[in-house]
Design a protein around this motif. Structure first.
Motif, PDB file in Angstrom:
ATOM      1  N   LYS A 174      31.124  40.088 -77.614  1.00  0.00           N
ATOM      2  CA  LYS A 174      29.761  40.201 -77.098  1.00  0.00           C
ATOM      3  C   LYS A 174      29.074  38.841 -76.981  1.00  0.00           C
ATOM      4  O   LYS A 174      29.340  37.919 -77.757  1.00  0.00           O
ATOM      5  CB  LYS A 174      28.917  41.094 -78.008  1.00  0.00           C
ATOM      6  N   GLU A 175      28.144  38.758 -76.041  1.00  0.00           N
ATOM      7  CA  GLU A 175      27.256  37.601 -75.961  1.00  0.00           C
ATOM      8  C   GLU A 175      26.180  37.687 -77.039  1.00  0.00           C
ATOM      9  O   GLU A 175      25.813  36.700 -77.656  1.00  0.00           O
ATOM     10  CB  GLU A 175      26.590  37.539 -74.579  1.00  0.00           C
ATOM     11  N   ARG A 176      25.670  38.897 -77.258  1.00  0.00           N
ATOM     12  CA  ARG A 176      24.615  39.128 -78.255  1.00  0.00           C
ATOM     13  C   ARG A 176      25.123  40.197 -79.226  1.00  0.00           C
ATOM     14  O   ARG A 176      25.067  41.395 -78.942  1.00  0.00           O
ATOM     15  CB  ARG A 176      23.331  39.582 -77.558  1.00  0.00           C
ATOM     16  N   ARG A 177      25.635  39.756 -80.356  1.00  0.00           N
ATOM     17  CA  ARG A 177      26.366  40.633 -81.276  1.00  0.00           C
ATOM     18  C   ARG A 177      25.540  41.802 -81.797  1.00  0.00           C
ATOM     19  O   ARG A 177      26.059  42.896 -82.012  1.00  0.00           O
ATOM     20  CB  ARG A 177      26.885  39.816 -82.458  1.00  0.00           C
ATOM     21  N   ASP A 194      29.299  46.694 -64.901  1.00  0.00           N
ATOM     22  CA  ASP A 194      27.879  46.565 -65.248  1.00  0.00           C
ATOM     23  C   ASP A 194      27.658  45.863 -66.575  1.00  0.00           C
ATOM     24  O   ASP A 194      26.796  44.982 -66.681  1.00  0.00           O
ATOM     25  CB  ASP A 194      27.240  47.954 -65.278  1.00  0.00           C
ATOM     26  N   ILE A 195      28.410  46.218 -67.609  1.00  0.00           N
ATOM     27  CA  ILE A 195      28.111  45.685 -68.941  1.00  0.00           C
ATOM     28  C   ILE A 195      29.088  44.610 -69.417  1.00  0.00           C
ATOM     29  O   ILE A 195      28.835  43.946 -70.422  1.00  0.00           O
ATOM     30  CB  ILE A 195      28.052  46.820 -69.994  1.00  0.00           C
ATOM     31  N   ILE A 196      30.205  44.401 -68.666  1.00  0.00           N
ATOM     32  CA  ILE A 196      31.206  43.435 -69.115  1.00  0.00           C
ATOM     33  C   ILE A 196      31.430  42.299 -68.123  1.00  0.00           C
ATOM     34  O   ILE A 196      31.240  41.124 -68.442  1.00  0.00           O
ATOM     35  CB  ILE A 196      32.547  44.122 -69.424  1.00  0.00           C
ATOM     36  N   ALA A 197      31.848  42.605 -66.889  1.00  0.00           N
ATOM     37  CA  ALA A 197      32.353  41.565 -65.993  1.00  0.00           C
ATOM     38  C   ALA A 197      31.373  41.114 -64.919  1.00  0.00           C
ATOM     39  O   ALA A 197      31.368  39.952 -64.524  1.00  0.00           O
ATOM     40  CB  ALA A 197      33.648  42.039 -65.331  1.00  0.00           C
ATOM     41  N   ARG A 198      30.580  42.018 -64.380  1.00  0.00           N
ATOM     42  CA  ARG A 198      29.686  41.730 -63.269  1.00  0.00           C
ATOM     43  C   ARG A 198      30.444  41.051 -62.117  1.00  0.00           C
ATOM     44  O   ARG A 198      30.108  39.967 -61.664  1.00  0.00           O
ATOM     45  CB  ARG A 198      28.521  40.842 -63.731  1.00  0.00           C
ATOM     46  N   ASP A 199      31.485  41.736 -61.637  1.00  0.00           N
ATOM     47  CA  ASP A 199      32.331  41.188 -60.577  1.00  0.00           C
ATOM     48  C   ASP A 199      32.931  42.341 -59.796  1.00  0.00           C
ATOM     49  O   ASP A 199      33.725  43.117 -60.329  1.00  0.00           O
ATOM     50  CB  ASP A 199      33.438  40.318 -61.193  1.00  0.00           C
ATOM     51  N   LYS A 200      32.577  42.455 -58.526  1.00  0.00           N
ATOM     52  CA  LYS A 200      33.027  43.610 -57.762  1.00  0.00           C
ATOM     53  C   LYS A 200      34.511  43.558 -57.416  1.00  0.00           C
ATOM     54  O   LYS A 200      35.118  44.604 -57.153  1.00  0.00           O
ATOM     55  CB  LYS A 200      32.191  43.793 -56.501  1.00  0.00           C
ATOM     56  N   LYS A 224      24.420  43.022 -68.906  1.00  0.00           N
ATOM     57  CA  LYS A 224      25.736  42.496 -69.276  1.00  0.00           C
ATOM     58  C   LYS A 224      25.652  41.923 -70.688  1.00  0.00           C
ATOM     59  O   LYS A 224      24.724  41.190 -71.021  1.00  0.00           O
ATOM     60  CB  LYS A 224      26.162  41.394 -68.298  1.00  0.00           C
ATOM     61  N   ASN A 225      26.630  42.276 -71.518  1.00  0.00           N
ATOM     62  CA  ASN A 225      26.625  41.782 -72.894  1.00  0.00           C
ATOM     63  C   ASN A 225      28.052  41.478 -73.335  1.00  0.00           C
ATOM     64  O   ASN A 225      28.543  41.976 -74.337  1.00  0.00           O
ATOM     65  CB  ASN A 225      25.982  42.795 -73.841  1.00  0.00           C
ATOM     66  N   SER A 226      28.748  40.668 -72.549  1.00  0.00           N
ATOM     67  CA  SER A 226      30.127  40.298 -72.869  1.00  0.00           C
ATOM     68  C   SER A 226      30.372  38.862 -72.403  1.00  0.00           C
ATOM     69  O   SER A 226      29.808  38.416 -71.400  1.00  0.00           O
ATOM     70  CB  SER A 226      31.114  41.236 -72.181  1.00  0.00           C
TER      71      SER A 226
END
Length: 481
Positions: A409-412, A112-118, A421-423
């Motif tokens: 992070k994408e948004r530090r 959910d917060i890092i990869a977004r890949d099942k 997602k923030n990675s």
């Protein structure tokens, strides 16, 4: 009454108590998958504290670590400090984060917060479940050893018997069954454990100096020293113990189940502090046993001590301690493994499944995983070998992804929140990192420091591949095979 008869009586009574508890909470547990997996995120500090402590103090910690203390001596403390100290690291740096979320598993959090890949989520579920399966198998194997030495029973039927017990009450009550039986078991472990250590160190007059002297007298002085020990080997032991625990679903699951992040952090912190003391003492007891008998197989050290050195009443108390610890660890890990497979392998690829179907799937998987764990217990060379291999594979694959994902992070300036997602890690970066890290830990040609090598290479590949591949998107998440 002989010890063998007492063992069977204690076993029947305790299993009956656990079954009654499981029946009482079964309806609530099976009302939804969220309840079955994390108790609806409602558990207070006393349940989190005792379920963490009781789970940590599995029978492997009493039989396996005593055996390693008997065999390896002080250098084994490096593994213990890594394995048990990691709970404190987890509590300080990860438990608060996990405690504010309502995920069922940590691969779901990574998704959910890092990869977004099942696919990454599925790989994470497989690797993380290996630790849980190894722990369940380890409990059964240890019980088989005890009954074989004390009663002469064939260990294989004993392993199968306890596996059936684990399966029955875990299937009935899910995590509710786990935490309420753990409350009972954890109290027993604290009381009986304290009494046991007081008695176990009496042969050396409760003196570490005398323990070292006694080891020297029996020609085992090298076990009371770190001299001659390979530094890289010690570091590898520490890292192996540490990384496996950081990706153990049982700890993340308890944090997700805690009513708030403060409860999650404090529960794991205090249980970890007490556990590290208990496990270090257990390894030292293994060395005490070595001063009494130098001709034992390592995993037989504690059962021999129970049978030949201590009075029958004290031996029965020790067995009750081991039974409570083993049952607690087995049910926790069995529940965690079934939740992992259901939540991270079945659910992402079958989004149409309803809540009741997910609960049913978790119950079926509890049976399947229990059977598989019993086979692993029968064929594994030792209890700690089961744990060590699972730790290195899961940790080597998942720890780099977890650390890089949380730091890169994408948004530090933005905190991690559910649903966002923030990675900068991409799906392919995550996949390559997981696969490479887990495989490299098993390549013996890399030498004694292969775990460290695997971690470094995995981190490097996650970053490089993520820079070279496109980030995840809703379409990628939905359509990735």
């Amino acid at each position: 009454m002989d010890l063998g008869t007492l063992l069977w009586i204690i076993t029947i009574i305790m299993c009956g108590v656990f079954l009654v508890i499981s029946l009482k909470v079964s309806r609530k547990a099976q009302s939804s998958f969220l309840n079955y997996a994390i108790g609806g995120k409602s558990f207070p500090i006393y349940l989190i504290l005792f379920t963490q402590f009781a789970t940590i103090m599995g029978v492997g910690n009493f039989i396996g670590h005593a055996g390693k203390g008997y065999q390896v001596g002080l250098p084994w403390l490096a593994f213990i400090l890594g394995e048990q100290g990691s709970k404190i690291i987890f509590a300080l740096f990860f438990a608060g984060l996990a405690g504010k979320f309502t995920y069922n598993t940590f691969p779901e959090m990574i998704d959910d917060i890092i990869a977004r890949d099942k696919v990454t989520r599925a790989l994470g579920g497989i690797l993380a479940s290996m630790i849980m399966i190894a722990w369940v198998g380890g409990q059964g194997k240890a019980f088989g050893h005890i009954f074989n030495i004390v009663t002469g029973a064939n260990p294989i039927p004993i392993i199968l018997l306890f596996t059936v017990v684990f399966i029955v009450y875990t299937t009935l009550g899910g995590v509710y069954s786990v935490v309420w039986t753990d409350l009972f078991q954890g109290i027993l472990v604290v009381i009986f454990g304290t009494a046991f250590y007081i008695y176990a160190f009496s042969p050396v007059n409760w003196s570490l100096a005398e323990l070292g002297m006694r080891l020297s007298e029996v020609g085992k002085s090298e076990l009371w020293s770190f001299r001659g020990t390979n530094t890289i080997e010690l570091v590898t032991k520490f890292i192996t113990g540490c990384i496996g625990i950081l990706v153990a679903q049982i700890y993340w699951q308890r944090c997700f189940a805690a009513k708030d992040k403060k409860t999650a952090r404090n529960g794991l912190l205090w249980s970890g502090i007490v556990a590290i003391i208990f496990v270090v003492l257990t390894a030292l007891v293994g060395m005490v046993i070595l001063t009494l008998n130098q001709g034992l197989a390592p995993d037989d050290a504690m059962p021999w001590f129970m049978l030949n050195y201590v009075p029958t009443g004290i031996a029965a108390m020790i067995f009750a301690l081991i039974l409570a610890a083993g049952m607690s660890s087995a049910d926790s890990n069995l529940n965690s493994a079934s939740v992992l497979i259901t939540n991270d392998l079945v659910k992402p690829f079958n989004s149409h499944l309803k809540d009741a179907q997910l609960v049913k799937c978790a119950k079926i998987l509890t049976v399947i995983i229990g059977i598989f764990a019993s086979l692993a217990a029968i064929y594994a060379s030792s209890i700690l070998d089961l744990f060590s291999r699972a730790y290195s594979m899961a940790g080597g694959g998942l720890v780099p992804l977890l650390i890089v994902g949380l730091l890169w992070k994408e948004r530090r300036d933005e905190a991690f929140e559910m649903g966002r997602k923030n990675s900068k890690v991409t799906p392919w970066g995550a996949r390559i990192g997981i696969v490479s890290g887990s495989i490299l830990t098993q390549i013996t040609a890399l030498g004694a420091n292969r775990v460290l090598t695997a971690l470094v290479i995995s981190v490097f590949l996650i970053i490089v591949v993520s820079l070279l591949t496109p980030p995840s998107s809703p379409k990628i998440q939905e359509d990735t095979p």
